[in-house]
Enzyme design. Sequence first.
Site, short mmCIF file in Angstrom:
data_model
loop_
_atom_site.label_atom_id
_atom_site.label_comp_id
_atom_site.label_asym_id
_atom_site.label_seq_id
_atom_site.Cartn_x
_atom_site.Cartn_y
_atom_site.Cartn_z
CB CYS A 94 -5.87 -2.73 1.53
SG CYS A 94 -7.60 -3.07 1.98
NE ARG A 128 -14.91 -8.75 2.53
CZ ARG A 128 -14.28 -8.40 2.31
NH1 ARG A 128 -12.91 -7.48 1.70
NH2 ARG A 128 -12.78 -9.95 1.85
CG HIS A 194 -8.78 -0.21 -2.54
ND1 HIS A 194 -7.57 -0.70 -2.34
CD2 HIS A 194 -9.51 -0.24 -0.93
CE1 HIS A 194 -7.48 -1.78 -1.69
NE2 HIS A 194 -8.54 -1.67 -0.90
N1 GLN Z 1 -7.43 -9.52 2.42
C1 GLN Z 1 -7.17 -8.18 2.89
C2 GLN Z 1 -8.71 -7.80 3.97
O1 GLN Z 1 -9.88 -7.84 3.51
C3 GLN Z 1 -6.96 -6.93 1.92
C4 GLN Z 1 -8.34 -6.78 1.04
C5 GLN Z 1 -8.24 -5.64 0.42
O2 GLN Z 1 -6.78 -5.50 0.39
N2 GLN Z 1 -8.72 -4.85 -0.67
O3 GLN Z 1 -8.43 -7.62 4.72
#
Ligand code: GLN
Length: 236
Positions: A94, A128, A194
């Site tokens: 990520c 998101r 993840h």
């Molecule tokens: N901050 C980054 C995003 O929102 C990565 C988030 C994460 O690693 N879960 O894209």
Amino acid sequence: MTESTVRIGLVLPDVMGTYGDGGNALVLRQRLRLRGYDAEVVEITLADPVPDSLDIYTLGGAEDSAQRLATRHLQRYPGLQQAAANGTPVLAICAAIQVLGQWYETSSGERVDGVGMIDVTTSPQPKRAIGEVTTAPLLSGLSAALTGFENHRGGTKLGGDATGLAKVTRGVGNGVGDGLEGVVQGSVIGTYMHGPALARNPELADLLLMRALGVTELPPLPMPEVEQLRRERLRA
Ligand code: GLN
């Protein structure tokens, strides 16, 4: 530790490790130990320079401010870049994809220079991406569907030197409309999964281990719990 101990670098777990991503290092260690290898996890924190001599590296996800700290540290101590240039496998989860890329924009729109190890750029997307993600691998050596959990605002565009790890069959993945999830460039493999990704995707764990060990085969490790989890996730 002996000379033959396989050393797994867990890079900056103090700032990068959302959703237990550090578990990827434990999965690698356990899969090695069950096959009779000596293996240990070496944690590299913000208090340490980054060594280039480990056998494999993993980096977890992070929120924007934490990923900036990590970026600065990796720029200051370029051990990871040297290791990857020597062909040592690196797994980036990520935010780590974003950090290792050319640049990324935070959710407030500020552009931050990345480490420059992989040819990707990341910009925040309107929505998101959050939820289960399932993909069909494109990387040779992988055949089973990959499954994980994604939670990111950033969408990652691949440049000409990078290829996708997999094609999305469910969920968002890299999130820029090309249907791809993750990135592969040289010895670096990145994914938005993840989970931790390697607990849910043993084939990917073993591909990384084979590369770390320089072997083309590893004895199978039947794990009914993992298979059960995979079945549940692929069905859900
Ligand atoms: N901050 C980054 C995003 O929102 C990565 C988030 C994460 O690693 N879960 O894209």
